[in-house]
Design a protein around this motif. Structure first.
Motif, PDB file in Angstrom:
ATOM      1  N   LEU A 210      -6.255   3.539   0.423  1.00  0.00           N
ATOM      2  CA  LEU A 210      -5.611   2.601  -0.392  1.00  0.00           C
ATOM      3  C   LEU A 210      -5.584   1.312   0.373  1.00  0.00           C
ATOM      4  O   LEU A 210      -5.362   0.961   1.397  1.00  0.00           O
TER       5      LEU A 210
ATOM      6  N   ASP B   4      -6.063   7.304   3.971  1.00  0.00           N
ATOM      7  CA  ASP B   4      -4.485   7.400   3.780  1.00  0.00           C
ATOM      8  C   ASP B   4      -4.380   8.581   2.928  1.00  0.00           C
ATOM      9  O   ASP B   4      -3.096   9.267   3.400  1.00  0.00           O
ATOM     10  N   LEU B   5      -5.216   9.082   2.042  1.00  0.00           N
ATOM     11  CA  LEU B   5      -4.903  10.317   1.499  1.00  0.00           C
ATOM     12  C   LEU B   5      -6.237  11.417   1.431  1.00  0.00           C
ATOM     13  O   LEU B   5      -7.433  10.916   1.695  1.00  0.00           O
TER      14      LEU B   5
ATOM     15  N   SER C 218      -1.244  13.116   2.840  1.00  0.00           N
ATOM     16  CA  SER C 218      -1.357  11.861   3.702  1.00  0.00           C
ATOM     17  C   SER C 218      -1.694  12.243   5.182  1.00  0.00           C
ATOM     18  O   SER C 218      -1.471  13.574   5.799  1.00  0.00           O
TER      19      SER C 218
ATOM     20  N   GLN D 251       0.620   4.206  -2.539  1.00  0.00           N
ATOM     21  CA  GLN D 251       0.548   5.627  -2.297  1.00  0.00           C
ATOM     22  C   GLN D 251       1.486   6.425  -2.719  1.00  0.00           C
ATOM     23  O   GLN D 251       1.286   7.528  -3.129  1.00  0.00           O
TER      24      GLN D 251
ATOM     25  N   GLU E 171       0.928  -1.268   0.064  1.00  0.00           N
ATOM     26  CA  GLU E 171       0.204  -0.096  -0.025  1.00  0.00           C
ATOM     27  C   GLU E 171       0.850   1.349  -0.039  1.00  0.00           C
ATOM     28  O   GLU E 171       0.551   2.242  -0.718  1.00  0.00           O
ATOM     29  N   SER E 172       2.081   1.016   0.728  1.00  0.00           N
ATOM     30  CA  SER E 172       2.889   2.340   0.650  1.00  0.00           C
ATOM     31  C   SER E 172       3.604   2.600  -0.558  1.00  0.00           C
ATOM     32  O   SER E 172       3.502   3.748  -0.968  1.00  0.00           O
TER      33      SER E 172
END
Length: 115
Positions: free
Chosen positions: A73, A58-59, A32, A8, A4-5
């Motif tokens: 995400l 997340d965002l 974020s 992102q 996921e990172s």
């Protein structure tokens, strides 16, 4: 397998570099919410005391048309936690849009009609 990172980072870079650099007038913003990861107990206590909200997306994307969207995400088989589902419900009850995004293409499809 991607994380996921990594997704992102890809989304952030794509939005910031491809859209914002080409359209400097009324450009949007993407940022974020650092909810994940492991922390020292004192850091976790301080973050919670200063407003860190478990389950926050997340965002957050602020589009030039004054539209505000919340983006969670997930990897293809990822599922939301109970706290993330609660956050989604609260966001939608307040009249904002919330999306679960699993790829850069999905994100591009979400924001491209705006431009």
């Amino acid at each position: 397998m991607r994380s996921e990172s990594a997704l992102q980072q890809e989304i952030f870079n794509r939005y910031s570099n491809n859209y914002c650099l080409k359209n400097m007038v009324n450009r949007g913003m993407i940022f974020s919410i650092p909810n994940g990861g492991t922390r020292h107990i004192m850091e976790a206590i301080t973050l919670k005391a200063t407003g860190l909200l478990k389950g926050a997306s997340d965002l957050i994307v602020i589009l030039p048309n004054k539209k505000l969207i919340f983006v969670e995400l997930k990897m293809p088989k990822g599922i939301q936690s109970i706290e993330q589902k609660d956050f989604e419900s609260r966001v939608k009850l307040l009249g904002f849009e919330y999306y679960i995004i699993r790829s850069l293409e999905e994100f591009k499809g979400l924001i491209c009609p705006v431009y």
